[in-house]
Every structure is written in C-alpha cells, then in structure tokens.
Enzyme design. Structure first.
Site, PDB file in Angstrom:
ATOM      1  N   GLU A   1     -61.868 -57.425 -15.384  1.00  0.00           N
ATOM      2  CA  GLU A   1     -60.485 -57.896 -15.231  1.00  0.00           C
ATOM      3  C   GLU A   1     -59.622 -57.472 -16.420  1.00  0.00           C
ATOM      4  O   GLU A   1     -60.123 -57.106 -17.482  1.00  0.00           O
ATOM      5  CB  GLU A   1     -60.461 -59.427 -15.155  1.00  0.00           C
ATOM      6  CG  GLU A   1     -60.460 -59.978 -13.742  1.00  0.00           C
ATOM      7  CD  GLU A   1     -59.079 -59.876 -13.101  1.00  0.00           C
ATOM      8  OE1 GLU A   1     -58.153 -59.319 -13.724  1.00  0.00           O
ATOM      9  OE2 GLU A   1     -58.935 -60.340 -11.958  1.00  0.00           O
ATOM     10  N   ARG A  44     -59.978 -72.870 -15.255  1.00  0.00           N
ATOM     11  CA  ARG A  44     -60.083 -71.980 -16.420  1.00  0.00           C
ATOM     12  C   ARG A  44     -58.852 -71.105 -16.452  1.00  0.00           C
ATOM     13  O   ARG A  44     -58.128 -70.999 -15.458  1.00  0.00           O
ATOM     14  CB  ARG A  44     -61.330 -71.092 -16.323  1.00  0.00           C
ATOM     15  CG  ARG A  44     -61.309 -70.087 -15.174  1.00  0.00           C
ATOM     16  CD  ARG A  44     -62.314 -68.973 -15.371  1.00  0.00           C
ATOM     17  NE  ARG A  44     -62.558 -68.193 -14.181  1.00  0.00           N
ATOM     18  CZ  ARG A  44     -61.779 -67.200 -13.731  1.00  0.00           C
ATOM     19  NH1 ARG A  44     -60.668 -66.888 -14.364  1.00  0.00           N
ATOM     20  NH2 ARG A  44     -62.075 -66.547 -12.644  1.00  0.00           N
ATOM     21  N   ASN A  89     -56.912 -67.641 -16.250  1.00  0.00           N
ATOM     22  CA  ASN A  89     -57.091 -66.428 -15.459  1.00  0.00           C
ATOM     23  C   ASN A  89     -56.181 -65.355 -16.048  1.00  0.00           C
ATOM     24  O   ASN A  89     -56.150 -65.191 -17.266  1.00  0.00           O
ATOM     25  CB  ASN A  89     -56.809 -66.745 -13.982  1.00  0.00           C
ATOM     26  CG  ASN A  89     -57.396 -65.719 -13.055  1.00  0.00           C
ATOM     27  OD1 ASN A  89     -58.469 -65.191 -13.327  1.00  0.00           O
ATOM     28  ND2 ASN A  89     -56.728 -65.415 -11.964  1.00  0.00           N
ATOM     29  N   GLU A 121     -62.544 -74.526  -7.716  1.00  0.00           N
ATOM     30  CA  GLU A 121     -62.775 -74.915  -6.320  1.00  0.00           C
ATOM     31  C   GLU A 121     -61.610 -74.505  -5.432  1.00  0.00           C
ATOM     32  O   GLU A 121     -61.581 -74.836  -4.250  1.00  0.00           O
ATOM     33  CB  GLU A 121     -62.974 -76.434  -6.236  1.00  0.00           C
ATOM     34  CG  GLU A 121     -64.064 -76.984  -7.145  1.00  0.00           C
ATOM     35  CD  GLU A 121     -65.436 -76.434  -6.800  1.00  0.00           C
ATOM     36  OE1 GLU A 121     -65.652 -76.103  -5.618  1.00  0.00           O
ATOM     37  OE2 GLU A 121     -66.273 -76.328  -7.705  1.00  0.00           O
ATOM     38  N   ASN A 139     -52.298 -65.263 -11.004  1.00  0.00           N
ATOM     39  CA  ASN A 139     -52.804 -63.899 -11.142  1.00  0.00           C
ATOM     40  C   ASN A 139     -51.746 -62.965 -11.699  1.00  0.00           C
ATOM     41  O   ASN A 139     -51.131 -63.262 -12.721  1.00  0.00           O
ATOM     42  CB  ASN A 139     -53.401 -63.427  -9.813  1.00  0.00           C
ATOM     43  CG  ASN A 139     -54.912 -63.293  -9.924  1.00  0.00           C
ATOM     44  OD1 ASN A 139     -55.419 -62.788 -10.924  1.00  0.00           O
ATOM     45  ND2 ASN A 139     -55.627 -63.727  -8.916  1.00  0.00           N
ATOM     46  N   ASP A 160     -53.855 -59.398  -6.416  1.00  0.00           N
ATOM     47  CA  ASP A 160     -54.529 -59.892  -7.626  1.00  0.00           C
ATOM     48  C   ASP A 160     -53.705 -59.483  -8.847  1.00  0.00           C
ATOM     49  O   ASP A 160     -52.582 -59.930  -9.010  1.00  0.00           O
ATOM     50  CB  ASP A 160     -55.968 -59.348  -7.639  1.00  0.00           C
ATOM     51  CG  ASP A 160     -56.868 -60.091  -8.612  1.00  0.00           C
ATOM     52  OD1 ASP A 160     -56.362 -60.593  -9.624  1.00  0.00           O
ATOM     53  OD2 ASP A 160     -58.091 -60.156  -8.385  1.00  0.00           O
TER      54      ASP A 160
END
Ligand code: CA
Length: 293
Positions: A18, A101, A103, A121, A149, A199
């Site tokens: 990433e 978390r 990203n 989740e 994102n 993304d």
C-alpha cells in the site's frame, strides 16, 4: 480509452502492499505492507529495498522534512527515525476504538497530514478522517466513514478529492489551503460495480484522477469535471491498492497491490501479486509533500 500495461519493478510478495509515496530529494519510494507491519523504502535505480518493522498494522507512511518517516498505524501516529530505526509514538485519536486502524494518508500542499481510519469489521460509519497539523494538533474533519482510502488535492489547491471505498464514489470538497478546512462535500465520480472498488488515488499534472481498483486489475484515469473514464493501466494482479507519480522526471506511476483477498488458485495464477509495478502513462505528476512538522 487509452490502455497500457504496467511492469513489475519489485517482487516483494507483500501481503497488503500500500501507499507508495515518492521522495524527490532521495529518489526513493516509501511504501507499506500493512499486514506484515512493514514500512519500506525502495531505490528503484538499484532495486534495494529497506524495511522497518513497526510492530502493528501500518496503513500509511509519509516522508518528513528531516528525511525520516511519519506513519499511521493501528496504534496511532508514529515517527520512524530512518537512521537509528527508533520509533516514537506521537498521537492516537482513536485509542478508544481498538476495532479501527489507520489506513490511507498523505500530506496536503502545506505539509499537513490527512489520514483516515478503517473499521476492521467494516462497521458502517465507524471510521473518520483526521487532519494533523505540522505541530501534530489533530482535528477530525469527517466522521461517518467506513474505509477511508484515496485522497488527493487539485492543482490549484482549492479542491480535496476523497474516497470512502464502500460508497464506490470519488467525492470532492472545497479546500481551504490556509486553514486545512474541508467543506461542501459532493460526488464527482461513481465507480461502476463491475470495475472493482475504488482504493488509492492520485492526480496528474492535467488535473485527471488516477483511481486504483481493488478487484479491478488496474488503475483507472478519470476526468473529475465530466466524470468520464478516460484511461486504464492494466496489472496482472486483481487487488490493486494505491499509486503515486515518481521517478527522475515524475512521469512514472508507481503502483502497489495485494496478495490478501485472493484464493489459493488466484495466487497461483497471479505470481506477481504483492509486487510493486510501474507504468509510463504519458503524463507526469508530483512528488509527495513532506510532513512539515
Ligand atoms: Ca487503501
């Protein structure tokens, strides 16, 4: 629509590669492997890749003005001294949300970090987007996010583009570069379901958006003024995560992808999954802005 192929430049077998970010000063590419807890720095000229283990999931890493790295992790924002390997915790605005978390994250044109969180989740609306000013003062700038994102700024610094992946949209906000404030959210691109999920994202010097496609085998180029799909870079890997411009002339697009999410059969058929790729799309972009704090 123009289509070209990307080529592999580093076969790192990342689980979840990433966040490529180009450092113009050192001609290096920072990137992360989120699920292997690694911050990486690649020299594309030699193929040498350095790695630092940070001990937890790491969603983004950006250069700072001293040649070190600031990163967003499961445990909040950290600084990595790339000379000594020392890691220092800075701030964790979601210390009370262990199911999230950090990203994707990136610096704005003035060196502030914009970094968002993701719900492990995928609890709808449980994540947020934050701004970290250069003294690490933090402000939540958008709540109600699920999977924060791609993010980038228009060339005139007046528009902030943003992706919350499950919405399948690229949204735009008015941007106040003097204060770092975002406002007037609206949708500029709807990514059709059969293309994959949006993304990571960057912008080129013609103001066009490059949107990576999880499940979509590549990176798509869009005109945010007309919502038109105008190009694609194809990868031999299904889950494409993020991209940035870089290289000596800033005319190469570096692209990351993932092994996670693939079946054993898919992995066998995509031996370069988790590699870093590069393409020359015929347009240039900009190097990462370093964190100014
Ligand atoms: Ca991402």
């Amino acid at each position: 629509m123009q289509e070209i192929d990307a080529r592999c430049i580093f076969d790192g077998k990342a689980t979840l590669g990433e966040g490529p970010a180009w450092i113009a000063e050192s001609q290096r590419l920072i990137w992360v492997d989120i699920e292997r807890h690694l911050i990486n720095r690649l020299d594309p000229a030699t193929g040498k890749n350095e790695s630092w283990a940070v001990g937890c999931d790491v969603g983004f890493a950006v250069p700072d003005t001293s040649g070190n790295i600031v990163a967003g992790t499961r445990d909040g924002i950290i600084r990595l001294n790339t000379e000594t390997g020392e890691i220092t915790s800075v701030v964790d605005p979601e210390s009370d949300i262990p199911t999230n978390r950090f990203n994707d994250g990136k610096c704005d044109p003035r060196g502030r970090i914009f970094g968002g969180s993701i719900s492990y989740e995928r609890i709808v609306g449980d994540a947020s987007l934050y701004r970290f000013d250069t003294d690490f003062q933090v402000e939540k700038v958008q709540d109600g996010i699920t999977n924060s994102n791609g993010l980038t700024w228009s060339l005139d610094e007046k528009t902030f583009y943003y992706i919350d992946t499950p919405t399948r949209k690229v949204d735009a906000f008015d941007y106040d570069v003097e204060t770092g404030a975002i406002s007037n959210r609206r949708t500029v691109i709807n990514v059709p379901e059969d293309l994959g999920k949006p993304d990571g994202m960057t912008i080129d010097n013609e103001g066009m958006l490059w949107v990576c496609l999880w499940g979509g085998w590549g990176v798509t180029r869009w005109n945010p003024e007309t919502a038109e799909l105008i190009g694609k870079i194809n990868l031999p890997c299904k889950n494409v995560t993020s991209c940035c411009f870089g290289g000596p002339n800033l005319d190469q697009l570096f692209i990351s992808c993932a092994r996670t999410g693939l079946t054993a059969e898919e992995l066998a058929n995509q031996p370069q999954a988790g590699s870093l790729f590069v393409a020359e799309p015929g347009v240039s972009g900009q190097a990462a802005v370093a964190f100014g704090g």
